[in-house]
Design a protein around this motif. Sequence first.
Motif, PDB file in Angstrom:
ATOM      1  N   ASP A 295       0.836  -1.208   0.000  1.00 25.35           N
ATOM      2  CA  ASP A 295       0.000   0.000   0.000  1.00 25.35           C
ATOM      3  C   ASP A 295       0.869   1.256   0.000  1.00 25.35           C
ATOM      4  N   ILE A 296       1.957   1.230   0.761  1.00 28.77           N
ATOM      5  CA  ILE A 296       2.861   2.382   0.814  1.00 28.77           C
ATOM      6  C   ILE A 296       3.507   2.611  -0.549  1.00 28.77           C
ATOM      7  N   LEU A 297       3.981   1.530  -1.163  1.00 29.49           N
ATOM      8  CA  LEU A 297       4.618   1.650  -2.473  1.00 29.49           C
ATOM      9  C   LEU A 297       3.630   2.139  -3.528  1.00 29.49           C
ATOM     10  N   ASP A 298       2.397   1.653  -3.455  1.00 33.15           N
ATOM     11  CA  ASP A 298       1.377   2.101  -4.412  1.00 33.15           C
ATOM     12  C   ASP A 298       1.155   3.604  -4.290  1.00 33.15           C
ATOM     13  N   LEU A 299       1.077   4.091  -3.053  1.00 30.44           N
ATOM     14  CA  LEU A 299       0.855   5.523  -2.847  1.00 30.44           C
ATOM     15  C   LEU A 299       2.047   6.337  -3.360  1.00 30.44           C
ATOM     16  N   LEU A 300       3.255   5.885  -3.031  1.00 30.54           N
ATOM     17  CA  LEU A 300       4.445   6.610  -3.485  1.00 30.54           C
ATOM     18  C   LEU A 300       4.515   6.642  -5.009  1.00 30.54           C
ATOM     19  N   ASP A 301       4.135   5.553  -5.635  1.00 35.60           N
ATOM     20  CA  ASP A 301       4.150   5.499  -7.098  1.00 35.60           C
ATOM     21  C   ASP A 301       3.126   6.471  -7.686  1.00 35.60           C
ATOM     22  N   GLU A 302       1.950   6.531  -7.074  1.00 35.49           N
ATOM     23  CA  GLU A 302       0.889   7.404  -7.577  1.00 35.49           C
ATOM     24  C   GLU A 302       1.223   8.877  -7.385  1.00 35.49           C
ATOM     25  N   GLN A 303       1.944   9.195  -6.314  1.00 36.70           N
ATOM     26  CA  GLN A 303       2.172  10.591  -5.946  1.00 36.70           C
ATOM     27  C   GLN A 303       3.435  11.196  -6.561  1.00 36.70           C
ATOM     28  N   HIS A 304       4.177  10.424  -7.341  1.00 37.10           N
ATOM     29  CA  HIS A 304       5.411  10.951  -7.927  1.00 37.10           C
ATOM     30  C   HIS A 304       5.415  10.740  -9.433  1.00 37.10           C
ATOM     31  N   GLU A 350       9.621   0.530 -15.026  1.00 33.59           N
ATOM     32  CA  GLU A 350       9.535   1.954 -14.742  1.00 33.59           C
ATOM     33  C   GLU A 350       9.068   2.190 -13.304  1.00 33.59           C
ATOM     34  N   ARG A 351       8.087   1.408 -12.864  1.00 35.79           N
ATOM     35  CA  ARG A 351       7.607   1.543 -11.489  1.00 35.79           C
ATOM     36  C   ARG A 351       8.722   1.242 -10.494  1.00 35.79           C
ATOM     37  N   ARG A 352       9.461   0.172 -10.747  1.00 36.56           N
ATOM     38  CA  ARG A 352      10.535  -0.204  -9.824  1.00 36.56           C
ATOM     39  C   ARG A 352      11.614   0.869  -9.747  1.00 36.56           C
ATOM     40  N   VAL A 353      11.993   1.407 -10.904  1.00 31.20           N
ATOM     41  CA  VAL A 353      13.014   2.458 -10.915  1.00 31.20           C
ATOM     42  C   VAL A 353      12.497   3.697 -10.190  1.00 31.20           C
ATOM     43  N   ARG A 354      11.261   4.084 -10.483  1.00 27.29           N
ATOM     44  CA  ARG A 354      10.687   5.267  -9.835  1.00 27.29           C
ATOM     45  C   ARG A 354      10.662   5.093  -8.314  1.00 27.29           C
ATOM     46  N   LEU A 355      10.194   3.936  -7.862  1.00 26.66           N
ATOM     47  CA  LEU A 355      10.109   3.698  -6.416  1.00 26.66           C
ATOM     48  C   LEU A 355      11.497   3.650  -5.787  1.00 26.66           C
ATOM     49  N   MET A 437      -3.682 -13.800   3.804  1.00 29.26           N
ATOM     50  CA  MET A 437      -2.657 -14.655   3.224  1.00 29.26           C
ATOM     51  C   MET A 437      -2.585 -14.546   1.707  1.00 29.26           C
ATOM     52  N   LYS A 438      -3.438 -13.727   1.091  1.00 33.27           N
ATOM     53  CA  LYS A 438      -3.333 -13.522  -0.352  1.00 33.27           C
ATOM     54  C   LYS A 438      -2.012 -12.853  -0.683  1.00 33.27           C
ATOM     55  N   ASP A 439      -1.468 -13.193  -1.833  1.00 33.35           N
ATOM     56  CA  ASP A 439      -0.234 -12.568  -2.291  1.00 33.35           C
ATOM     57  C   ASP A 439      -0.509 -11.113  -2.633  1.00 33.35           C
ATOM     58  N   PRO A 440       0.172 -10.170  -1.942  1.00 34.87           N
ATOM     59  CA  PRO A 440      -0.074  -8.765  -2.260  1.00 34.87           C
ATOM     60  C   PRO A 440       0.489  -8.345  -3.609  1.00 34.87           C
ATOM     61  N   GLY A 441       1.205  -9.248  -4.274  1.00 36.57           N
ATOM     62  CA  GLY A 441       1.724  -8.940  -5.605  1.00 36.57           C
ATOM     63  C   GLY A 441       2.786  -7.885  -5.580  1.00 36.57           C
ATOM     64  N   GLU A 442       3.578  -7.881  -4.526  1.00 37.03           N
ATOM     65  CA  GLU A 442       4.579  -6.831  -4.357  1.00 37.03           C
ATOM     66  C   GLU A 442       5.707  -6.975  -5.379  1.00 37.03           C
ATOM     67  N   ASP A 443       6.074  -5.858  -6.002  1.00 36.50           N
ATOM     68  CA  ASP A 443       7.249  -5.847  -6.868  1.00 36.50           C
ATOM     69  C   ASP A 443       8.288  -4.924  -6.216  1.00 36.50           C
ATOM     70  N   GLU A 444       9.467  -5.478  -5.961  1.00 39.74           N
ATOM     71  CA  GLU A 444      10.496  -4.742  -5.239  1.00 39.74           C
ATOM     72  C   GLU A 444      11.003  -3.560  -6.053  1.00 39.74           C
ATOM     73  N   PRO A 445      11.274  -2.427  -5.382  1.00 40.96           N
ATOM     74  CA  PRO A 445      11.870  -1.282  -6.081  1.00 40.96           C
ATOM     75  C   PRO A 445      13.242  -1.639  -6.618  1.00 40.96           C
ATOM     76  N   ALA A 446      13.618  -0.996  -7.710  1.00 40.63           N
ATOM     77  CA  ALA A 446      14.960  -1.205  -8.253  1.00 40.63           C
ATOM     78  C   ALA A 446      15.955  -0.410  -7.435  1.00 40.63           C
ATOM     79  N   PRO A 447      17.147  -0.968  -7.186  1.00 44.54           N
ATOM     80  CA  PRO A 447      18.150  -0.230  -6.416  1.00 44.54           C
ATOM     81  C   PRO A 447      18.492   1.088  -7.111  1.00 44.54           C
ATOM     82  N   ALA A 448      18.495   2.175  -6.341  1.00 41.64           N
ATOM     83  CA  ALA A 448      18.850   3.481  -6.893  1.00 41.64           C
ATOM     84  C   ALA A 448      20.356   3.669  -6.806  1.00 41.64           C
ATOM     85  N   ALA A 449      20.891   4.548  -7.635  1.00 39.86           N
ATOM     86  CA  ALA A 449      22.321   4.840  -7.601  1.00 39.86           C
ATOM     87  C   ALA A 449      22.650   5.530  -6.292  1.00 39.86           C
ATOM     88  N   ASP A 450      23.858   5.243  -5.771  1.00 43.05           N
ATOM     89  CA  ASP A 450      24.288   5.882  -4.536  1.00 43.05           C
ATOM     90  C   ASP A 450      24.568   7.363  -4.771  1.00 43.05           C
TER      91      ASP A 450
END
Length: 450
Positions: A295-304, A350-355, A437-450
């Motif tokens: 839910d947090i990732l979804d909101l961050l994706d929507e708001q940026h 694109e979502r993973r990179v953005r997040l 117990m349903k799979d939330p379907g989470e996709d991990e964010p892509a690592p950002a550059a340091d």
Amino acid sequence: MNVTEKSAEGLSREFHVVIPQTHLSTRLDAKLEEVKGQVHLKGFRPGKAPLSFLKKMYGKGMMSELIQEEMAAAQEKAFGDAKIRPAMPPHPHFEDGIIEKVIEGDADLEYDIHVEVLPDFEPIAIDGLSFQKKVTEVPDDEVDEELKKIAEQNTQYAARDEGAAAENGDQLEIDFVGKIDGEPFDGGAGEYVPIVLGSQSFIPGFEEQLLGVTAGEEKTITVTFPEEYGAPHLAGKEATFDITVHAVKAPKEATVDDQLAQSLGMEDLDQLKARVREQVEGRFETQSRLHLKRDILDLLDEQHEFDLPPGMVEAEFNQIWSQVENVERDEEDKEKSEDDLKADYRKIAERRVRLGLVLAEIGKEANVTVPDQDLQRQIQMQAMQAGVPVQQVIEFLQQNPAALAQIRAPLFEDKVIDHIIEKAEISETTVSREELMKDPGEDEPAPAAD
């Protein structure tokens, strides 16, 4: 050194670098002077070898090192003056043959640097964000089911009547001697070894040929080791096993009682039940956090919304697509064309990179760090999973900073999620076990550059 910005379009930057040959030659002469007294050459007293002779012997190797140092300094100057943060490693572009000419001292070091930069954006304020956390009570039947599994995993056996034939699921105690071409082989013998028929813990065909044996019986069986067997000297070979059966035992009915609890080191069944309930609660809490994180990732994706470095998106997409190509597609994916599938997975990239960029920026503003002990624990876990010594993994990571960043990234992102949860308003909503117990379907964010 002369560094100029040639172009700036979107997130793409290009710089032109010129490092005069005279500067490189001066640095080379100084470096040779430094090592002059340390070099021992036949025919010359220590420190007395002519500079021209040293340059002939060591000049090309030293010049190659100097070129690397000067390029690193030019890159630092270009990015520092322009106040940019590279999204990915920059790409230098040289004219054909220029490096050889520079090493020979016949040309200036002149080249272009192309780099994609991280976007500038302001992450949303996380104070006051509100989320609902899905929770559910641990039902008693869930605990009972777990206790039943534990009892089945700790099955007790009792000797069958004299002369009773072994059945599937029985436990035998056997001696065996394995032979290839009539000769015993290393590791092929054992005494009073327990084996449960049907457990498939021995090589194929071994357990099946022991069905029907009785206590005291002696029997010789023939099996063939699998081609992919772990011991190369046995793989694919036919072997015989001389077997003596000492006991045939039938499984007792699995019972959940104080005796089971005590066999597992607990005082009584109540303590075992409490421990199992804690474990189930832990699983539920982990699942609850996965839903909250999604839910947090979804909101961050929507708001940026901001431009993404194309190279980062392409790298993330290529990683995703390579995984897609190596697994069987589900029914929904099978109905899509390859172009449609690639379009779908590019959106995920694109979502993973953005997040990844958003979480990195939030973490930077909040001074979020990954404690060394967390990183060490993760490295130890990966070493155990890979079956290699921890020190070997550490040495590999020291030589491969990108691999270390891949390990650190998810730890950092979880710390940022924890920080957001601490600052946000979290209310609980009770849901069914099935929904939790349903799979939330989470996709991990892509690592950002340091």
